[in-house]
Scaffold this active site. Sequence first.
Site, PDB file in Angstrom:
ATOM      1  N   TYR A  16       1.082   3.198   1.692  1.00 57.94           N
ATOM      2  CA  TYR A  16      -0.343   3.036   1.983  1.00 57.94           C
ATOM      3  C   TYR A  16      -0.633   2.910   3.481  1.00 57.94           C
ATOM      4  CZ  TYR A  16      -0.703   2.168  -3.018  1.00 57.94           C
ATOM      5  OH  TYR A  16      -0.635   2.291  -4.380  1.00 57.94           O
ATOM      6  N   HIS A  21      -7.956   3.358   2.961  1.00 57.79           N
ATOM      7  CA  HIS A  21      -8.147   2.068   2.295  1.00 57.79           C
ATOM      8  C   HIS A  21      -7.496   0.924   3.072  1.00 57.79           C
ATOM      9  CE1 HIS A  21     -10.062   0.467  -1.164  1.00 57.79           C
ATOM     10  NE2 HIS A  21      -9.018   0.305  -1.950  1.00 57.79           N
ATOM     11  N   TYR A  67      -2.143  -6.741  -3.167  1.00 60.44           N
ATOM     12  CA  TYR A  67      -2.834  -5.482  -3.436  1.00 60.44           C
ATOM     13  C   TYR A  67      -4.341  -5.734  -3.390  1.00 60.44           C
ATOM     14  CZ  TYR A  67       1.581  -3.297  -4.426  1.00 60.44           C
ATOM     15  OH  TYR A  67       2.853  -2.820  -4.301  1.00 60.44           O
ATOM     16  N   ASN A  69      -6.996  -5.188  -5.203  1.00 56.03           N
ATOM     17  CA  ASN A  69      -7.818  -5.722  -6.286  1.00 56.03           C
ATOM     18  C   ASN A  69      -7.610  -7.205  -6.551  1.00 56.03           C
ATOM     19  OD1 ASN A  69      -8.550  -3.066  -6.433  1.00 56.03           O
ATOM     20  ND2 ASN A  69      -7.713  -2.706  -8.468  1.00 56.03           N
ATOM     21  N   ASN A 115     -13.465  -3.072  -4.757  1.00 49.06           N
ATOM     22  CA  ASN A 115     -12.714  -3.988  -5.613  1.00 49.06           C
ATOM     23  C   ASN A 115     -12.092  -5.161  -4.861  1.00 49.06           C
ATOM     24  OD1 ASN A 115     -13.300  -2.665  -8.015  1.00 49.06           O
ATOM     25  ND2 ASN A 115     -11.594  -1.249  -7.762  1.00 49.06           N
TER      26      ASN A 115
END
Length: 194
Positions: A16, A21, A67, A69, A115
């Site tokens: 990532y 994001h 993470y 969320n 989220n």
Amino acid sequence: MIPKLIVGLGNPEPKYDQTRHNIGFAVVDALAITWQCSWYDHKRFQGWFGEGLMAGQKTCLLKPRTYMNRSGQAVRAVVDWYKLDPQSVLVVYDDMDLPLGRLRLRQTGSAGGHNGMKSLISHLGTQDFPRLRLGIGKSDGSKDTIAHVLGKFSPSELPIVEKSLDLATEAIAHSLHHGIAKTMSLFNNRDVCP
């Protein structure tokens, strides 16, 4: 209010790194470099954590390892440990509703479909905390939303991303000296859009 904890939202795995994001992680990484603040993996806080004296006050940096969320779990752990008012927590994250190169600082607001922010609002029990949204732009239609958000910036976008990071770190540094309200009035009209 002056921020005491600056949180960058993102996902922890190397795959990532440098994705849209994870631009929140990129901002707090840039702050850590500028402020010569070292990261360490903090088990209690479920994230990479650093602290130091910035603008004459103790300021903490956090990149949750939970993470996106579940980011609220890590932030809640730091807020509880340091007995922080949620209004002293500045959260930095991506926003695809803003064009690449634009940033928006707000003192409060909804999750707006993000989220990570939904998790923070749930765990903090309030949406009354400042947030700095960095525009990542919408997909050009060639890929779906998830692929866009989890995708890396194109080579042509990277110079704009670098300028966005510089502007974001400048805005955060200003907020440590002058508070969120004054910083909003100065930085919300500035962007590095092409």
